[in-house]
Design a protein around this motif. Structure first.
Motif, PDB file in Angstrom:
ATOM      1  N   ILE A 197       0.772  -1.133  -0.002  1.00  0.00           N
ATOM      2  CA  ILE A 197       0.032  -0.049   0.053  1.00  0.00           C
ATOM      3  C   ILE A 197       0.814   1.197  -0.041  1.00  0.00           C
ATOM      4  CG2 ILE A 197      -1.845  -1.183   1.247  1.00  0.00           C
ATOM      5  CD1 ILE A 197      -1.143   0.302   3.729  1.00  0.00           C
ATOM      6  N   GLY A 198       0.284   2.247  -0.631  1.00  0.00           N
ATOM      7  CA  GLY A 198       0.970   3.668  -0.645  1.00  0.00           C
ATOM      8  C   GLY A 198      -0.075   4.574   0.201  1.00  0.00           C
ATOM      9  N   LYS A 199       0.464   5.528   0.906  1.00  0.00           N
ATOM     10  CA  LYS A 199      -0.478   6.470   1.769  1.00  0.00           C
ATOM     11  C   LYS A 199      -0.290   7.797   1.193  1.00  0.00           C
ATOM     12  CE  LYS A 199      -0.416   3.379   5.566  1.00  0.00           C
ATOM     13  NZ  LYS A 199      -0.313   3.209   7.173  1.00  0.00           N
ATOM     14  N   ALA A 200      -1.556   8.350   0.796  1.00  0.00           N
ATOM     15  CA  ALA A 200      -1.165   9.931   0.361  1.00  0.00           C
ATOM     16  C   ALA A 200      -2.477  10.416   0.261  1.00  0.00           C
ATOM     17  CB  ALA A 200      -0.363   9.879  -0.836  1.00  0.00           C
ATOM     18  N   ASP A 201      -2.454  11.798   0.518  1.00  0.00           N
ATOM     19  CA  ASP A 201      -3.624  12.717   0.215  1.00  0.00           C
ATOM     20  C   ASP A 201      -3.425  13.178  -1.398  1.00  0.00           C
ATOM     21  OD1 ASP A 201      -1.427  14.758  -0.226  1.00  0.00           O
ATOM     22  OD2 ASP A 201      -2.213  15.556   1.825  1.00  0.00           O
ATOM     23  N   TRP A 202      -4.389  13.810  -1.818  1.00  0.00           N
ATOM     24  CA  TRP A 202      -4.596  13.963  -3.501  1.00  0.00           C
ATOM     25  C   TRP A 202      -3.169  14.845  -3.809  1.00  0.00           C
ATOM     26  CZ3 TRP A 202      -6.509  10.496  -6.009  1.00  0.00           C
ATOM     27  CH2 TRP A 202      -7.827  10.147  -5.883  1.00  0.00           C
ATOM     28  N   ASN A 203      -2.756  15.772  -2.834  1.00  0.00           N
ATOM     29  CA  ASN A 203      -1.397  16.318  -3.467  1.00  0.00           C
ATOM     30  C   ASN A 203      -0.235  15.656  -3.373  1.00  0.00           C
ATOM     31  OD1 ASN A 203      -3.175  18.833  -3.197  1.00  0.00           O
ATOM     32  ND2 ASN A 203      -2.595  19.515  -1.383  1.00  0.00           N
ATOM     33  N   GLY A 204      -0.192  14.747  -2.586  1.00  0.00           N
ATOM     34  CA  GLY A 204       1.023  13.711  -2.882  1.00  0.00           C
ATOM     35  C   GLY A 204       0.739  12.586  -3.617  1.00  0.00           C
ATOM     36  N   TYR A 205      -0.386  12.256  -4.114  1.00  0.00           N
ATOM     37  CA  TYR A 205      -0.771  11.142  -4.559  1.00  0.00           C
ATOM     38  C   TYR A 205       0.235  10.652  -5.721  1.00  0.00           C
ATOM     39  CZ  TYR A 205      -3.845   7.586  -6.675  1.00  0.00           C
ATOM     40  OH  TYR A 205      -4.229   6.035  -7.147  1.00  0.00           O
TER      41      TYR A 205
END
Length: 217
Positions: free
Chosen positions: A66-74
């Protein structure tokens, strides 16, 4: 030519069918990759809890990364994940896009940045044909997210059948949900050694969306 691949995995029908077709083409799966909210609470695309995705991966005999990010860091996080797989010797990513050019362009962009191969097994196929293939091959897909600006929340919990496809099309709704009208979860099919034991709970609201709670039994 046979290649190793990581599956960009949403847990829904399109990624499941793309995975299935990639394997039938002779390619070798190494892992599933799912992007999550930054806090790790649920998957970004389909709002599924990690327990469901882990149960799917287990029944496919694959690790879930899994990768974890908000849309800005996606995008940055996605490229990072692809580079990690490349460094491990994996050759390409497999994606469930069907015909939306901007989706494909984004995949090509991030893959080029990671110097990673790309495979779109469903690309350019008629949407209705893909849905009929999904059902004929024994996949069980349940609608778990609905955009109420485009369709009624009454479709939550419905299993994909030919009758459902025709019902959606009669209402002028794209039965593939390619524009985000709805999302699904795959709970059975030829890619699993056994069905994923799920139970459905409450209906949650998030702006115009209605989300059906999905839990392991």
């Amino acid at each position: 030519m046979q290649k190793t691949f990581v599956m960009s995995w949403s847990g829904g029908k399109d990624s499941a069918l793309a995975y299935y077709r990639a394997v039938l083409e002779g390619h070798v799966p190494v892992a599933l990759l799912t992007m999550f909210e930054k806090d790790g609470s649920k998957s970004r695309s389909h709002g599924l809890p990690i327990e469901i995705l882990e149960a799917q991966a287990e029944r496919m005999g694959l690790p879930l990364e899994i990768g974890k990010a908000d849309w800005n860091g996606y995008e940055q996080e996605f490229v990072k994940q692809l580079k990690k797989f490349k460094n491990e010797g994996v050759e390409m990513g497999v994606y469930g896009d069907i015909d939306l050019e901007d989706h494909r362009a984004w995949v090509e962009k991030v893959s080029a940045e990671a110097e990673f191969g790309v495979n779109h097994p469903l690309w350019g196929r008629p949407r209705r044909e893909l849905l009929e293939e999904l059902i004929a091959e024994g996949f069980k897909a349940i609608i778990t997210v609905v955009d109420t600006a485009r369709m009624d929340a009454k479709f939550l919990g419905r299993e994909f059948t030919v009758e459902l496809i025709e019902e959606l099309e009669t209402l002028g709704i794209d039965a593939c949900g390619e524009e985000g009208e709805f999302h699904t979860v795959i709970i059975d099919g030829p890619i699993f050694v056994e069905a994923v034991p799920v139970q459905f709970g409450e209906v949650m609201e998030a702006e115009q969306y209605r989300l059906l709670e999905v839990k392991l039994q």
